[in-house]
Design an enzyme around this catalytic site. Structure first.
Site, mmCIF file in Angstrom:
data_model
loop_
_atom_site.group_PDB
_atom_site.id
_atom_site.type_symbol
_atom_site.label_atom_id
_atom_site.label_comp_id
_atom_site.label_asym_id
_atom_site.label_seq_id
_atom_site.Cartn_x
_atom_site.Cartn_y
_atom_site.Cartn_z
ATOM 1 N N ASN A 277 -59.627 -71.602 0.879
ATOM 2 C CA ASN A 277 -58.796 -70.415 0.679
ATOM 3 C C ASN A 277 -57.355 -70.909 0.552
ATOM 4 O O ASN A 277 -56.666 -71.163 1.544
ATOM 5 C CB ASN A 277 -58.975 -69.474 1.877
ATOM 6 C CG ASN A 277 -58.234 -68.172 1.680
ATOM 7 O OD1 ASN A 277 -57.167 -68.149 1.068
ATOM 8 N ND2 ASN A 277 -58.795 -67.092 2.198
ATOM 9 N N ARG B 208 -58.851 -78.840 17.017
ATOM 10 C CA ARG B 208 -58.491 -78.087 15.807
ATOM 11 C C ARG B 208 -59.464 -78.378 14.659
ATOM 12 O O ARG B 208 -59.955 -77.495 13.975
ATOM 13 C CB ARG B 208 -57.068 -78.472 15.418
ATOM 14 C CG ARG B 208 -56.376 -77.565 14.449
ATOM 15 C CD ARG B 208 -56.712 -77.812 13.024
ATOM 16 N NE ARG B 208 -56.018 -76.833 12.198
ATOM 17 C CZ ARG B 208 -56.400 -76.441 11.020
ATOM 18 N NH1 ARG B 208 -57.500 -76.918 10.479
ATOM 19 N NH2 ARG B 208 -55.716 -75.563 10.341
ATOM 20 N N GLU C 175 -66.446 -78.563 8.157
ATOM 21 C CA GLU C 175 -67.094 -77.332 7.661
ATOM 22 C C GLU C 175 -68.244 -77.689 6.717
ATOM 23 O O GLU C 175 -69.352 -77.163 6.836
ATOM 24 C CB GLU C 175 -66.084 -76.442 6.912
ATOM 25 C CG GLU C 175 -65.066 -75.776 7.807
ATOM 26 C CD GLU C 175 -64.167 -74.785 7.049
ATOM 27 O OE1 GLU C 175 -64.675 -74.010 6.209
ATOM 28 O OE2 GLU C 175 -62.945 -74.794 7.295
ATOM 29 N N LYS D 104 -68.339 -68.084 7.936
ATOM 30 C CA LYS D 104 -68.434 -67.946 6.478
ATOM 31 C C LYS D 104 -69.897 -67.888 6.034
ATOM 32 O O LYS D 104 -70.241 -67.152 5.117
ATOM 33 C CB LYS D 104 -67.695 -69.097 5.784
ATOM 34 C CG LYS D 104 -66.181 -68.952 5.925
ATOM 35 C CD LYS D 104 -65.412 -70.084 5.252
ATOM 36 C CE LYS D 104 -63.916 -69.820 5.380
ATOM 37 N NZ LYS D 104 -63.090 -70.918 4.858
ATOM 38 N N GLU E 233 -54.138 -71.773 3.214
ATOM 39 C CA GLU E 233 -53.581 -73.131 3.367
ATOM 40 C C GLU E 233 -52.062 -73.133 3.124
ATOM 41 O O GLU E 233 -51.303 -73.750 3.873
ATOM 42 C CB GLU E 233 -54.262 -74.102 2.392
ATOM 43 C CG GLU E 233 -55.681 -74.418 2.801
ATOM 44 C CD GLU E 233 -56.323 -75.511 1.946
ATOM 45 O OE1 GLU E 233 -55.598 -76.372 1.418
ATOM 46 O OE2 GLU E 233 -57.565 -75.485 1.816
ATOM 47 N N ARG F 268 -58.801 -67.781 12.990
ATOM 48 C CA ARG F 268 -57.527 -68.204 12.376
ATOM 49 C C ARG F 268 -56.372 -68.039 13.354
ATOM 50 O O ARG F 268 -55.460 -68.874 13.385
ATOM 51 C CB ARG F 268 -57.283 -67.430 11.082
ATOM 52 C CG ARG F 268 -58.195 -67.929 9.964
ATOM 53 C CD ARG F 268 -57.887 -67.286 8.637
ATOM 54 N NE ARG F 268 -58.755 -67.815 7.587
ATOM 55 C CZ ARG F 268 -59.255 -67.087 6.598
ATOM 56 N NH1 ARG F 268 -58.991 -65.788 6.519
ATOM 57 N NH2 ARG F 268 -60.023 -67.653 5.685
ATOM 58 N N THR G 93 -60.770 -80.863 8.499
ATOM 59 C CA THR G 93 -61.389 -79.598 8.937
ATOM 60 C C THR G 93 -62.416 -79.152 7.895
ATOM 61 O O THR G 93 -63.523 -78.729 8.227
ATOM 62 C CB THR G 93 -60.309 -78.501 9.114
ATOM 63 O OG1 THR G 93 -59.296 -78.996 9.983
ATOM 64 C CG2 THR G 93 -60.910 -77.227 9.696
HETATM 65 O O1 PRE Z 1 -59.179 -70.477 7.451
HETATM 66 C C1 PRE Z 1 -60.112 -70.911 6.781
HETATM 67 O O2 PRE Z 1 -60.763 -70.189 5.995
HETATM 68 C C2 PRE Z 1 -60.503 -72.319 6.878
HETATM 69 O O3 PRE Z 1 -61.484 -72.704 6.278
HETATM 70 C C3 PRE Z 1 -59.649 -73.277 7.629
HETATM 71 C C4 PRE Z 1 -58.694 -74.019 6.707
HETATM 72 C C5 PRE Z 1 -57.799 -74.890 7.625
HETATM 73 O O4 PRE Z 1 -58.116 -76.054 7.833
HETATM 74 O O5 PRE Z 1 -56.845 -74.325 8.151
HETATM 75 C C6 PRE Z 1 -59.491 -74.882 5.818
HETATM 76 C C7 PRE Z 1 -59.833 -74.489 4.551
HETATM 77 C C8 PRE Z 1 -59.276 -73.274 3.921
HETATM 78 O O6 PRE Z 1 -58.876 -73.560 2.620
HETATM 79 C C9 PRE Z 1 -58.194 -72.680 4.696
HETATM 80 C C10 PRE Z 1 -57.881 -73.078 5.947
#
Ligand code: PRE
Length: 259
Positions: A192, A155, A247, A166, A196, A16, A243
């Protein structure tokens, strides 16, 4: 994070932090692009007589750059994803042999075609200085596009590291979801909302700070080069959803490596 040390790469806090730093690069790249007009001729195929090539000026330019960068081992790094994976050249430097942190199929998860489409059709119209052509700036426009595309691609494909971290943290939960091909369940599990929201708030602040002349902060109407709300929209509607798609696509295949 250090790609030679897998434990640093799969630490969600480190990932992050890296994503936060990438915001800066992306914002500055978009600001750079925003000084030029849309110039559709950069993106349309076969506008210019490029020898032995069918496609757009942007595609040709990016391909030349990727060919050169593949020879300095750029695409051996696990955080770099080429737009033209089939046309890269071999490097004359010795191979780097990064310890594997991602699943064996991870190079096959490549969202760059989608990133290219989204960039040309959605981002460029949002940030350009105007519609129409600026023939004297074709090269500058195209190099600014390449910088922005590469930053966005890095990114968005970082989603693979997020997904791997995860999966390792909650292997049982993800295994069940993957076996059931439960795409919605996987999307829920990787989301999460608090993270976000923090990203979007930070973008608003950064957009206000980076896009303006700091010495003008007391003037009536400091002009942002890319409106902070536009940056938020680009992240909310495009960057974060893509993103998450990376995932999810990565996780859906994650049990292949366990067999
Ligand atoms: O930081 C995370 O946990 C991610 O999965 C990355 C990300 C993002 O694209 O920034 C994507 C999904 C989550 O809801 C939060 C942030």
């Amino acid at each position: 994070m250090d790609f030679m040390k897998p434990e640093t790469v799969l630490n969600l806090a480190n990932i992050r932090d890296a994503l936060v730093r990438m915001e800066d690069t992306i914002i500055f790249d978009l600001i750079e692009r925003s000084q030029f007009f849309q110039s559709p001729s950069v993106y349309k195929p076969d506008v210019f007589p490029i020898p032995d090539f069918q496609g757009s000026f942007l595609e040709w330019s990016l391909l030349q750059l990727e060919k050169a960068h593949s020879q300095v081992r750029r695409y051996e790094a696990p955080d770099e994803t080429p737009f033209f994976p089939d046309q890269l050249l071999k490097s004359f430097l010795p191979p780097l042999n990064y310890p594997p942190v991602l699943a064996s199929y991870s190079n096959e998860i490549n969202a760059n075609d989608e990133i290219m489409r989204m960039y040309i059709h959605e981002i460029v119209p949002l940030i350009s200085a105007g519609e129409g052509e600026q023939p004297e700036n074709l090269g500058s426009t195209c190099t600014a596009d390449i910088e922005a595309l590469q930053a966005l691609s890095r990114r968005i494909h970082f989603g693979k590291f997020v997904a791997e971290a995860k999966f390792r943290a909650e292997t049982e939960r993800f295994t069940k979801l993957i076996l059931n091909k439960d795409v919605e369940g996987i999307e829920d599990a990787i989301t999460n909302s608090a993270v976000e929201e923090k990203i979007l708030l930070r973008l608003l602040e950064k957009g206000q700070a980076y896009g303006t002349d700091p010495t003008m902060k007391y003037s009536q109407n400091p002009q942002s080069k890319v409106k902070p709300e536009v940056l938020v929209r680009i992240y909310k509607d495009l960057v974060i959803p893509l993103t998450k798609k990376v995932e999810t696509d990565y996780l859906l295949r994650r049990l292949e490596d366990e067999q």
